[in-house]
Design an enzyme around this catalytic site. Structure first.
Site, PDB file in Angstrom:
ATOM      1  N   GLU A 162      -0.889   0.416   5.251  1.00  0.00           N
ATOM      2  CA  GLU A 162      -1.298   1.522   6.101  1.00  0.00           C
ATOM      3  C   GLU A 162      -1.475   2.749   5.214  1.00  0.00           C
ATOM      4  O   GLU A 162      -0.769   2.929   4.229  1.00  0.00           O
ATOM      5  CB  GLU A 162      -0.245   1.780   7.176  1.00  0.00           C
ATOM      6  N   LYS A 196       2.284 -14.813   1.619  1.00  0.00           N
ATOM      7  CA  LYS A 196       2.340 -13.544   2.369  1.00  0.00           C
ATOM      8  C   LYS A 196       3.789 -13.103   2.603  1.00  0.00           C
ATOM      9  O   LYS A 196       4.165 -11.966   2.311  1.00  0.00           O
ATOM     10  CB  LYS A 196       1.606 -13.709   3.707  1.00  0.00           C
ATOM     11  N   ASN A 210       5.792  -9.734   0.722  1.00  0.00           N
ATOM     12  CA  ASN A 210       6.452  -8.614   1.408  1.00  0.00           C
ATOM     13  C   ASN A 210       7.949  -8.597   1.127  1.00  0.00           C
ATOM     14  O   ASN A 210       8.545  -7.537   0.936  1.00  0.00           O
ATOM     15  CB  ASN A 210       6.182  -8.683   2.913  1.00  0.00           C
ATOM     16  N   LEU A 215       9.032   1.260  -6.920  1.00  0.00           N
ATOM     17  CA  LEU A 215      10.356   1.593  -7.472  1.00  0.00           C
ATOM     18  C   LEU A 215      10.713   3.027  -7.090  1.00  0.00           C
ATOM     19  O   LEU A 215      11.448   3.687  -7.805  1.00  0.00           O
ATOM     20  CB  LEU A 215      10.354   1.438  -8.995  1.00  0.00           C
ATOM     21  N   CYS A 265       5.966  -3.952   9.048  1.00  0.00           N
ATOM     22  CA  CYS A 265       5.893  -5.205   8.282  1.00  0.00           C
ATOM     23  C   CYS A 265       7.191  -5.589   7.573  1.00  0.00           C
ATOM     24  O   CYS A 265       7.757  -6.642   7.853  1.00  0.00           O
ATOM     25  CB  CYS A 265       4.762  -5.110   7.264  1.00  0.00           C
TER      26      CYS A 265
HETATM   27  C1  UGA Z   1       3.243  -3.391   3.469  1.00  0.00           C
HETATM   28  C2  UGA Z   1       2.741  -4.020   2.156  1.00  0.00           C
HETATM   29  O1  UGA Z   1       2.783  -3.058   1.107  1.00  0.00           O
HETATM   30  C3  UGA Z   1       1.307  -4.542   2.312  1.00  0.00           C
HETATM   31  O2  UGA Z   1       0.906  -5.203   1.120  1.00  0.00           O
HETATM   32  C4  UGA Z   1       1.260  -5.522   3.484  1.00  0.00           C
HETATM   33  O3  UGA Z   1      -0.065  -5.993   3.710  1.00  0.00           O
HETATM   34  C5  UGA Z   1       1.752  -4.831   4.742  1.00  0.00           C
HETATM   35  O4  UGA Z   1       3.109  -4.355   4.524  1.00  0.00           O
HETATM   36  C6  UGA Z   1       1.713  -5.835   5.862  1.00  0.00           C
HETATM   37  O5  UGA Z   1       2.374  -6.876   5.755  1.00  0.00           O
HETATM   38  O6  UGA Z   1       0.903  -5.665   6.802  1.00  0.00           O
HETATM   39  P1  UGA Z   1       2.906  -1.007   4.674  1.00  0.00           P
HETATM   40  O7  UGA Z   1       3.969  -1.461   5.613  1.00  0.00           O
HETATM   41  O8  UGA Z   1       1.654  -0.429   5.216  1.00  0.00           O
HETATM   42  O9  UGA Z   1       2.430  -2.249   3.743  1.00  0.00           O
HETATM   43  O10 UGA Z   1       3.522   0.115   3.730  1.00  0.00           O
HETATM   44  P2  UGA Z   1       4.121   0.198   2.255  1.00  0.00           P
HETATM   45  O11 UGA Z   1       3.311   1.156   1.484  1.00  0.00           O
HETATM   46  O12 UGA Z   1       4.347  -1.120   1.665  1.00  0.00           O
HETATM   47  O13 UGA Z   1       5.532   0.895   2.559  1.00  0.00           O
HETATM   48  C7  UGA Z   1       6.526   0.228   3.340  1.00  0.00           C
HETATM   49  C8  UGA Z   1       7.802   1.037   3.347  1.00  0.00           C
HETATM   50  O14 UGA Z   1       8.415   1.021   2.067  1.00  0.00           O
HETATM   51  C9  UGA Z   1       7.606   2.507   3.710  1.00  0.00           C
HETATM   52  O15 UGA Z   1       8.637   2.909   4.581  1.00  0.00           O
HETATM   53  C10 UGA Z   1       7.701   3.215   2.378  1.00  0.00           C
HETATM   54  O16 UGA Z   1       8.122   4.546   2.483  1.00  0.00           O
HETATM   55  C11 UGA Z   1       8.716   2.350   1.661  1.00  0.00           C
HETATM   56  N1  UGA Z   1       8.617   2.424   0.192  1.00  0.00           N
HETATM   57  C12 UGA Z   1       7.523   1.953  -0.457  1.00  0.00           C
HETATM   58  C13 UGA Z   1       9.678   2.935  -0.530  1.00  0.00           C
HETATM   59  O17 UGA Z   1      10.704   3.360   0.043  1.00  0.00           O
HETATM   60  N2  UGA Z   1       9.599   2.965  -1.904  1.00  0.00           N
HETATM   61  C14 UGA Z   1       8.519   2.507  -2.568  1.00  0.00           C
HETATM   62  O18 UGA Z   1       8.520   2.565  -3.830  1.00  0.00           O
HETATM   63  C15 UGA Z   1       7.460   1.999  -1.840  1.00  0.00           C
END
Ligand code: UGA
Length: 472
Positions: free
Chosen positions: A158, A227, A231, A273, A283
Site C-alpha cells: 500500500e 507468498k 510476508n 530494518l 497483511c
Molecule cells: C506488505 C508487503 O510489504 C507486500 O509485499 C505485500 O504484498 C503486502 O503486505 C500484502 O501481502 O498484500 P503493506 O502491508 O502494504 O505490504 O505494507 P509494508 O510497507 O510492508 O508495511 C507493513 C507494516 O510494517 C507497516 O505497519 C510498517 O510501518 C511496518 N514496517 C515496515 C516497519 O515497522 N519497519 C519497516 O522497516 C518496514
C-alpha cells in the site's frame, strides 16, 4: 503492445483493483467485479475510493476502454480467458485464513464455465487452496479439462501499489499445466519483454526495457508458500530489528547505526530494518498467523512466528511505557498525536499500531488531539466517539498546548515539520517519536526533549541530564 487478453478480476479491494487497473494499463481488456453495488457505482464514476498514487490517473485513462466495472460475475467471466480471484481472506478466530469468500467465488465461477479458462488465485491464500478451488469447481459439475487453477501471488505494498505492480521485483506463476503457465506468461509479457516500459506514458519505476522483471515459474503449492513465506520473513525482519532496538536502549547504543551496519551486509540488505511501534496493516498480522496455522495443520512447528507476533505486541506496550516514563502520570494529560494510518502515505487504518496506541492512551485517561494527512475520517468512523479524542486540521494544531507530541506513523510530511513552530505550539517541548523520523541531535538543538526507538533519550543542551532511572 502485445496480444490483449480478456481478463476478469473478482474483488475490487486493494489487490483486485490495482491489479485490474494495471492489467488495463498493460493493454489487456479487463472487467472488474464486486458485489458491493455502491463501490462499483463509485468505480464506474472514476472514484477508486482508496488513496493510492497513480490510481486516479490510470482509472481515468482506461475507464470504459480497457477496464469496466460490474456486479455481474457470470457475465464478466463469460468472455474472460483468465479469471483472477482477489477477494478477502480475513483471519478467522483460530488464526487461519477464512477462505469462505474464495470458495463462494469458485462455486459461482463454476456455474458459468462453458469454455476453457484459467482461474488465478491472486488473494493471499494458504498452501493447498489451489486444490480446494479445483475440487469446488469439479463438485459443481465442471469437467477438469475445462479449467486450470494457478497461483499468482501479489507483492504490492500500500502507498506504492501501482508502481510495485508494474515494476515488480519478480513475477511468480505457480502452474501445474503448461497451457495455464503460457497464458499467464502472455498476460505479463508487456512487463517481461520490456515493451511496457518503452511506452511514453508508462509509469516510471525501477524496471526498464533494459532491466525487466524476472518471471519465476513454480508449482502451484510453491507459489502459495512463496507468498506467505515472503510476508512472514519481512515481519520477522521488523520484529528482529525491534528486538535489537530494545537491546540498544538497554545498552545505550543507537539502533539506527546498528541497522545500517547490519543492512550493509548484502546477504541481509537494508530494507525492512526500520524499528518502530510494530508492524500493522491488513497483511502482515493476518499472514503471520495464517502461515503459522497452516504449518501447524501440516505438523510443522514454526515457533519463530509466535515470537515474531509476541515482539510485535510488546513493541506497542513498550512505547506506552516510554510515554509514561516521559510524562510520569497519564490521567488528564493532553497528548498531540501525529499519525493514525498503519504506515505513511496511505489512509488505511487496518491493524494500525497507531490506533491500538490511541485506545491504550484513552484507557489511561489521556486527552488526545490527533492529526493524520489522510486517515482521519476512517479513524473517526472506527474509534467510538469520545470527548477525549478530537481531530486537528494539521500537525501544529494537534501539538497546540499539548503536554507532549507523539509520532505514530511515518508520513513523509511529518519529517519536514517546522520545528521552531512545533515547539511554540507545544505546552512542553517533548516529542516521543515511534518512527525515528528525527535526528536526536537536531531535536535537542531545537530545544526539544526527544524520545525515540532504540536510541537514548535526548535532552536540550541547557538542561542538566537527569540521574539514571529518572527521565526528565
Ligand atoms: C506488505 C508487503 O510489504 C507486500 O509485499 C505485500 O504484498 C503486502 O503486505 C500484502 O501481502 O498484500 P503493506 O502491508 O502494504 O505490504 O505494507 P509494508 O510497507 O510492508 O508495511 C507493513 C507494516 O510494517 C507497516 O505497519 C510498517 O510501518 C511496518 N514496517 C515496515 C516497519 O515497522 N519497519 C519497516 O522497516 C518496514
Amino acid at each position: 503492445m502485445s496480444d490483449a487478453i480478456q481478463i476478469a478480476v473478482i474483488g475490487s479491494g486493494y489487490v483486485g483493483l490495482v491489479a485490474a487497473v494495471c492489467f488495463a494499463e498493460m493493454g489487456h481488456q479487463v472487467v472488474c467485479v464486486d458485489n458491493d453495488e455502491s463501490k462499483v457505482a463509485a468505480l464506474q464514476a472514476g472514484d477508486p475510493q482508496i488513496h493510492e498514487l497513480y490510481l486516479n490517473d490510470l482509472l481515468a485513462r482506461h475507464r470504459n476502454t480497457n477496464i469496466r466495472f460490474t456486479t455481474n460475475l457470470a457475465h464478466a467471466t463469460l468472455a474472460a480467458q483468465a479469471i483472477f480471484i482477489a477477494v478477502g481472506t480475513p483471519q478467522s478466530e483460530n488464526g487461519d485464513a477464512d477462505l469462505s469468500y474464495v470458495e463462494a467465488v469458485a462455486c459461482e465461477i463454476a456455474r458459468s464455465l462453458t469454455s476453457y479458462k484459467v482461474i488465478v488465485e491472486k488473494s493471499t491464500v494458504p498452501v493447498y487452496t489451489n486444490e480446494w478451488i479445483r475440487r469446488a469447481i469439479e463438485r459443481n459439475g465442471v469437467d477438469h479439462l475445462l479449467f486450470d487453477v494457478v497461483s499468482n501471488p501479489e507483492f504490492l505494498r500500500e502507498g506504492s501499489a501501482v508502481t510495485d505492480f508494474l515494476h515488480p521485483d519478480r513475477i511468480v506463476i505457480g502452474a501445474d499445466h503448461p497451457r495455464a503457465a503460457d497464458l499467464l506468461s502472455r498476460i505479463y509479457a508487456p512487463l517481461t519483454s520490456g515493451l511496457y516500459y518503452q511506452q511514453p506514458t508508462a509509469i516510471v519505476g525501477p524496471c526498464s526495457a533494459a532491466q525487466t522483471p524476472p518471471l519465476l515459474l513454480t508449482s502451484t503449492k510453491s507459489a502459495e508458500i512463496i507468498k506467505h513465506a515472503s510476508n512472514a520473513f519481512l515481519a520477522m525482519k521488523i520484529s528482529f530489528i525491534n528486538a535489537v532496538s530494545n537491546l540498544c536502549e538497554a545498552a545505550e547504543a543507537n539502533v539506527e547505526q546498528v541497522a545500517r551496519g547490519i543492512g550493509l551486509d548484502s546477504r541481509i540488505g537494508p530494507r525492512f530494518l526500520r524499528p518502530g511501534i510494530g508492524y500493522g496493516g491488513s497483511c502482515f498480522p493476518k499472514d503471520v498467523a495464517a502461515f503459522r496455522a497452516v504449518a501447524h495443520q501440516l505438523g510443522t512447528d514454526f515457533g519463530i512466528l509466535s515470537e515474531v507476533e509476541k515482539i510485535n505486541l510488546q513493541q506497542k506496550k513498550r512505547f506506552l511505557n516510554k510515554v509514561r516514563s516521559a510524562l510520569w502520570t497519564l490521567r488528564g494529560k493532553r497528548i498531540g498525536v501525529l499519525g493514525l494510518a498503519f504506515k505513511g502515505e496511505t489512509d488505511d487504518i487496518r491493524e494500525s499500531p497507531a490506533i491500538d496506541l490511541i485506545h491504550m492512551l484513552l484507557a489511561e485517561g489521556c486527552t488526545i488531539v490527533a492529526y493524520d494527512p489522510a486517515a482521519m475520517s476512517r479513524a473517526a468512523a472506527a474509534i467510538p466517539a469520545t470527548p477525549n479524542l478530537t481531530y486537528a486540521a494539521d500537525s501544529y494544531a494537534a501539538a497546540d498546548a499539548a503536554d507532549a507530541l507523539l509520532i505514530l506513523t511515518d508520513w513523509r510530511e511529518f519529517a519536514t515539520l517546522d520545528l521552531p513552530r512545533l515547539k511554540q505550539s507545544l505546552r512542553y517541548p517533548i516529542v516521543i517519536d515511534g518512527r525515528n523520523l528525527f535526528d536526536p541531535e537536531t531535536m535537542t538543538q531545537q530545544g526539544f526533549t526527544y524520545f525515540s526507538i532504540g536510541r537514548s533519550p535526548a535532552y536540550p543542551a541547557t538542561k542538566p541530564k537527569p540521574h539514571a532511572n529518572s527521565v526528565l
